[in-house]
Enzyme design. Structure first.
Site, PDB file in Angstrom:
ATOM      1  N   ASP A 239       0.883  -1.133   0.136  1.00  0.00           N
ATOM      2  CA  ASP A 239       0.156  -0.075   0.109  1.00  0.00           C
ATOM      3  C   ASP A 239       0.779   1.085   0.163  1.00  0.00           C
ATOM      4  OD1 ASP A 239      -2.836   1.033   0.459  1.00  0.00           O
ATOM      5  OD2 ASP A 239      -1.809   2.005   1.909  1.00  0.00           O
ATOM      6  N   ASP A 282      -4.051   2.875  -5.379  1.00  0.00           N
ATOM      7  CA  ASP A 282      -2.527   2.790  -4.878  1.00  0.00           C
ATOM      8  C   ASP A 282      -2.117   1.618  -3.994  1.00  0.00           C
ATOM      9  OD1 ASP A 282      -3.878   3.315  -2.441  1.00  0.00           O
ATOM     10  OD2 ASP A 282      -2.468   5.299  -1.962  1.00  0.00           O
TER      11      ASP A 282
END
Length: 368
Positions: A239, A282
């Site tokens: 992440d 993302d």
């Protein structure tokens, strides 16, 4: 011209590879039809010959051909039609029976016709693409073997009678049958290849070229189901830290470029057999489907490399990026869902520890 030829070969190979079960059933059923057709032709020929010469009975060579045809019919009725066979096994059975059909028919032709030795040969060669579907290389191999066998029969049964014209006809028949393969299956195979391209596009994240979330999950589940014994599986969730600030400070185009650069880092760090996907804006995931128990520590080295490469990465004016990584290491045969839960817990641990780090969970325990 040559590129088109090889594209067709690739299309046929993909067509066969994706429809093996269907083709196995079709090939063995069509061989029965070929046997029935040969039987009808031989019976009709004997009837015509008997009407011309009523006192003439069928010679031994006709009974040999009938025996081959009957043997396959019994084989199909008692065995082939009742079981499911793999594509490779079916190929062996079908081509062996076809070869026996051909040899028996060729021997009959040699003995029965003095003027020409090629009509049955040509008919059977041209019939092959009509009833049998396989890789182009297999066609080429079997027809080469049949051609050599026919020359051998001619030399043994009727030496010196095979003319250059007959040789040319035989070679032309083989070449034409291979062209038929390209013509019969080429367009159909190309349409299947187009389906493959469409599926690949639908499975791909358009920005990074990685697997999208659905494709990643499906391929990961399949990979861990087929994991070899004695190996571990590892699932990584990566992440991006504070990615919103990249978009806010440098613009969305720079943000997209950063994500593409991150994808390239992952591609460099992991193996071709590992599955890499972008599963969120993302958020990325990597499935390492099988790795020796003693080598699981290498994934920690990969994570250190990823964190370093992100830290030194520059995209335009943007620089010094980081990500948090959660890793599930499975030694016991967990499901994808169980591994995801473990990796997500590990990711949460990495975030709690200040981001820009990785955490490995194995059997519920964490260690850096």
């Amino acid at each position: 011209m040559f590129s088109d030829f090889f594209n067709r070969l690739d299309s046929i190979d993909y067509f066969v590879s994706t429809k093996k079960e269907l083709l196995a059933e079709k090939n063995r059923a069509m061989l029965l039809q070929l046997g029935n057709g040969l039987t009808i032709v031989v019976v009709l020929y004997l009837l015509v010959r008997f009407s011309i010469d009523p006192g003439r009975l069928p010679e031994l060579r006709f009974w040999v051909l009938f025996a081959v045809l009957l043997a396959y019919r019994i084989e199909y009725k008692c065995w082939l039609s009742k079981i499911l066979l793999s594509f490779n096994t079916t190929r062996l059975i079908v081509l062996l029976n076809y070869y026996l059909f051909f040899m028996a028919s060729a021997y009959l032709e040699m003995r029965e016709f003095d003027a020409s030795h090629t009509p049955i040969f040509i008919a059977l060669i041209l019939a092959l693409p009509a009833f049998y579907t396989d890789y182009f290389q297999v066609y080429f191999l079997i027809e080469t073997v049949i051609g050599i066998s026919y020359f051998a029969i001619c030399h043994l049964v009727s030496p010196g009678t095979l003319s250059w014209q007959a040789c040319f006809e035989m070679m032309a028949a083989i070449m034409f049958s291979l062209v038929m393969v390209l013509a019969i299956f080429g367009n159909q195979a190309e349409s299947v290849t187009e389906e493959k391209v469409f599926k690949e596009k639908s499975d791909t994240d358009l920005l990074t070229g990685l697997k999208n979330k659905i494709a990643f999950q499906d391929e990961s589940k399949e990979a861990i189901r087929n994991k070899p014994l004695g190996t571990a599986s590892m699932l990584l969730i990566l992440d991006f830290d504070n990615f919103k600030l990249v978009n806010d400070n440098y613009g969305h185009q720079t943000g997209d470029d950063v994500l593409k650069a991150f994808a390239n880092i992952l591609i460099r760090e992991f193996r071709v057999v590992d599955i890499i996907g972008r599963v969120g804006g993302d958020e990325f995931m990597v499935m390492v489907p099988s790795i020796p128990f003693e080598s699981t520590g290498l994934i920690a080295d990969r994570c250190k490399n990823i964190l370093h490469e992100l830290n030194v990465l520059k995209v335009g004016k943007a620089h010094s990026f980081s990500c948090s990584i959660g890793i599930a290491c499975d030694y016991k045969g967990m499901t994808f869902e169980e591994m995801y839960k473990l990796a997500d817990d590990a990711l949460y641990e990495s975030k709690e520890r200040g981001k820009a780090t990785y955490t490995i969970y194995s059997s519920g325990k964490a260690d850096e």
